[in-house]
Design a protein around this motif. Sequence first.
Motif, PDB file in Angstrom:
ATOM      1  N   TRP A 319      47.033 -25.454  10.925  1.00 47.88           N
ATOM      2  CA  TRP A 319      46.496 -23.925  11.840  1.00 47.88           C
ATOM      3  C   TRP A 319      45.227 -23.963  12.195  1.00 47.88           C
ATOM      4  O   TRP A 319      45.051 -23.577  13.229  1.00 47.88           O
ATOM      5  N   ASN A 320      44.345 -25.084  11.672  1.00 53.50           N
ATOM      6  CA  ASN A 320      43.180 -25.469  12.389  1.00 53.50           C
ATOM      7  C   ASN A 320      43.371 -26.102  13.928  1.00 53.50           C
ATOM      8  O   ASN A 320      42.731 -26.083  14.586  1.00 53.50           O
ATOM      9  N   ARG A 321      44.686 -26.743  13.661  1.00 53.05           N
ATOM     10  CA  ARG A 321      44.944 -27.345  15.030  1.00 53.05           C
ATOM     11  C   ARG A 321      45.751 -26.503  16.313  1.00 53.05           C
ATOM     12  O   ARG A 321      46.374 -27.038  17.163  1.00 53.05           O
ATOM     13  N   TRP A 322      46.051 -25.108  15.814  1.00 58.11           N
ATOM     14  CA  TRP A 322      46.692 -24.359  16.792  1.00 58.11           C
ATOM     15  C   TRP A 322      46.042 -24.187  17.931  1.00 58.11           C
ATOM     16  O   TRP A 322      46.358 -24.156  19.003  1.00 58.11           O
ATOM     17  N   ALA A 365      41.302 -17.262   7.083  1.00 58.79           N
ATOM     18  CA  ALA A 365      40.827 -16.304   7.676  1.00 58.79           C
ATOM     19  C   ALA A 365      40.044 -16.482   8.877  1.00 58.79           C
ATOM     20  O   ALA A 365      40.302 -16.049  10.008  1.00 58.79           O
ATOM     21  N   LEU A 366      39.055 -17.469   8.715  1.00 54.29           N
ATOM     22  CA  LEU A 366      38.417 -17.840   9.914  1.00 54.29           C
ATOM     23  C   LEU A 366      39.355 -18.338  10.932  1.00 54.29           C
ATOM     24  O   LEU A 366      39.008 -18.354  12.362  1.00 54.29           O
ATOM     25  N   VAL A 369      40.999 -15.489  12.978  1.00 55.88           N
ATOM     26  CA  VAL A 369      39.848 -14.760  13.809  1.00 55.88           C
ATOM     27  C   VAL A 369      40.115 -15.890  15.122  1.00 55.88           C
ATOM     28  O   VAL A 369      39.784 -15.301  16.107  1.00 55.88           O
ATOM     29  N   ARG A 370      39.807 -16.913  15.027  1.00 55.59           N
ATOM     30  CA  ARG A 370      39.918 -17.891  16.064  1.00 55.59           C
ATOM     31  C   ARG A 370      41.031 -17.798  16.627  1.00 55.59           C
ATOM     32  O   ARG A 370      41.001 -17.766  18.107  1.00 55.59           O
ATOM     33  N   MET A 371      42.320 -17.734  16.439  1.00 52.53           N
ATOM     34  CA  MET A 371      43.429 -17.562  17.058  1.00 52.53           C
ATOM     35  C   MET A 371      43.413 -16.439  17.853  1.00 52.53           C
ATOM     36  O   MET A 371      44.155 -16.267  19.029  1.00 52.53           O
TER      37      MET A 371
END
Length: 440
Positions: A319-322, A365-366, A369-371
């Motif tokens: 998900w960090n790469r979405w 969670a962070l 928030v970015r998404m």
Amino acid sequence: MASATISTEPAPSTGEALDSPRRIFVIWIVLVTLVALGGVIAVLAIGGRPDPSALRAAAPLLDGAWRFHIGDDPHWADADVDDSDWETMDLSAPASSHDGDVGLPNYVGGWMAHGHPGYQGYAWYRRTVTVPAGNRAWDVLGPTAVDDGYELYWNGVRLGGSGRLGASPRVVGTRPMIFALPADAAGTHAVLAIRAFMQPGNDASADGGGIHVAPTLAPRPESHALYHVQWWRTIAGYIVEVIEPLAMFALIGLALAVRPRSSHPSFIAFACIALALSAVKRLDNAIVSWTDLMSLPTYAWLSKVLWMPLSVAAWTHTWNRWNTRSSRAIDGATLLLTLVGIVGGAMQVTAMTHVFRLGLLVLLALIAVRMVRGGPMRIVALATMAFILVAQFAGELGSIGVPTIWFPFGIGVTLTQYAYAIAIPLLALLIVRTLQSKST
């Protein structure tokens, strides 16, 4: 010479050309999901049926009072042992009782709930059994729920058991078993002795230890019919743990096919890793419950030390790469926390496991928030992520009072399984939506 005909039909636009494969993929995702759902419901409905009354009338449970003794002595299997000073253990189950996992009926608390809290190791159960007279052959159906392994003896003769006991025990998941009594058993009295073993160091509930479902004395062919009923229930209890991993592996195939034309190739690569780890973790539940291929300690070690920390970490990286740009800080923190989780699982340090899981939950969670602030396809992506998080953190939800298991058709289906049932098709749709035209 006839003049050439010039077509006046407009060429398909890039969007129309792109929508066609997307539409095909979506149709297949919906169809496969519906077929899988229908198959699972059918198996749950079959496996969740109560034991047929006609079979139970001919094949009674050997419940009621048993003689019980903690410790271990091979001579306690002998018919002439004086067990008059042993404890009495009642294996009669309350009406409509069942275990909290599969939904096995006639469930009773183990020895920890009967005066031996915290005890792990060997214990023996004994009782006299009267086999009705006649010319029929008789069997004993073993207990379907035991912590953790057992051996069954008839007048001192070992008939079989679950796992391997002795100097180097190897305990496996308990499953339905059937043991043939001697040909001359009809019309006789005999001592049925069960040697039970609970693996020291395993996580145990307050009612753990020993036999939870009494064995059954049954004539043939009723014994074999009841044995099949028990197996259907066991299969139903873990069918989701096979169907969902298969769906995950199929989704990996879809993702790899889409990746060359995807706008999120890095996301898809990590999603494939996360899906593979999650699939193996779930599939182990069925393997350990249906077969002897994996011992219970091996299953627990793999889950705590490898599959759990690695799968949660892989989903965090995924998900960090979405978003358009992944966060290196989140990647670094994920790797550090994963090391903490692996070491904590290997050393059985609960505090380290809690730090790992709560730390990754904060990172996720962070990422969410970015998404929300600027990610593409936010609604579908956030919904998919939410259901995957529910599946991964069901234990934490349970600790704050959220129900984590239900029993449709009488078979247990967990919150994790429900969450994956929604997350898998959502993730498939999300991956398909990342398709780009060939010219992009």
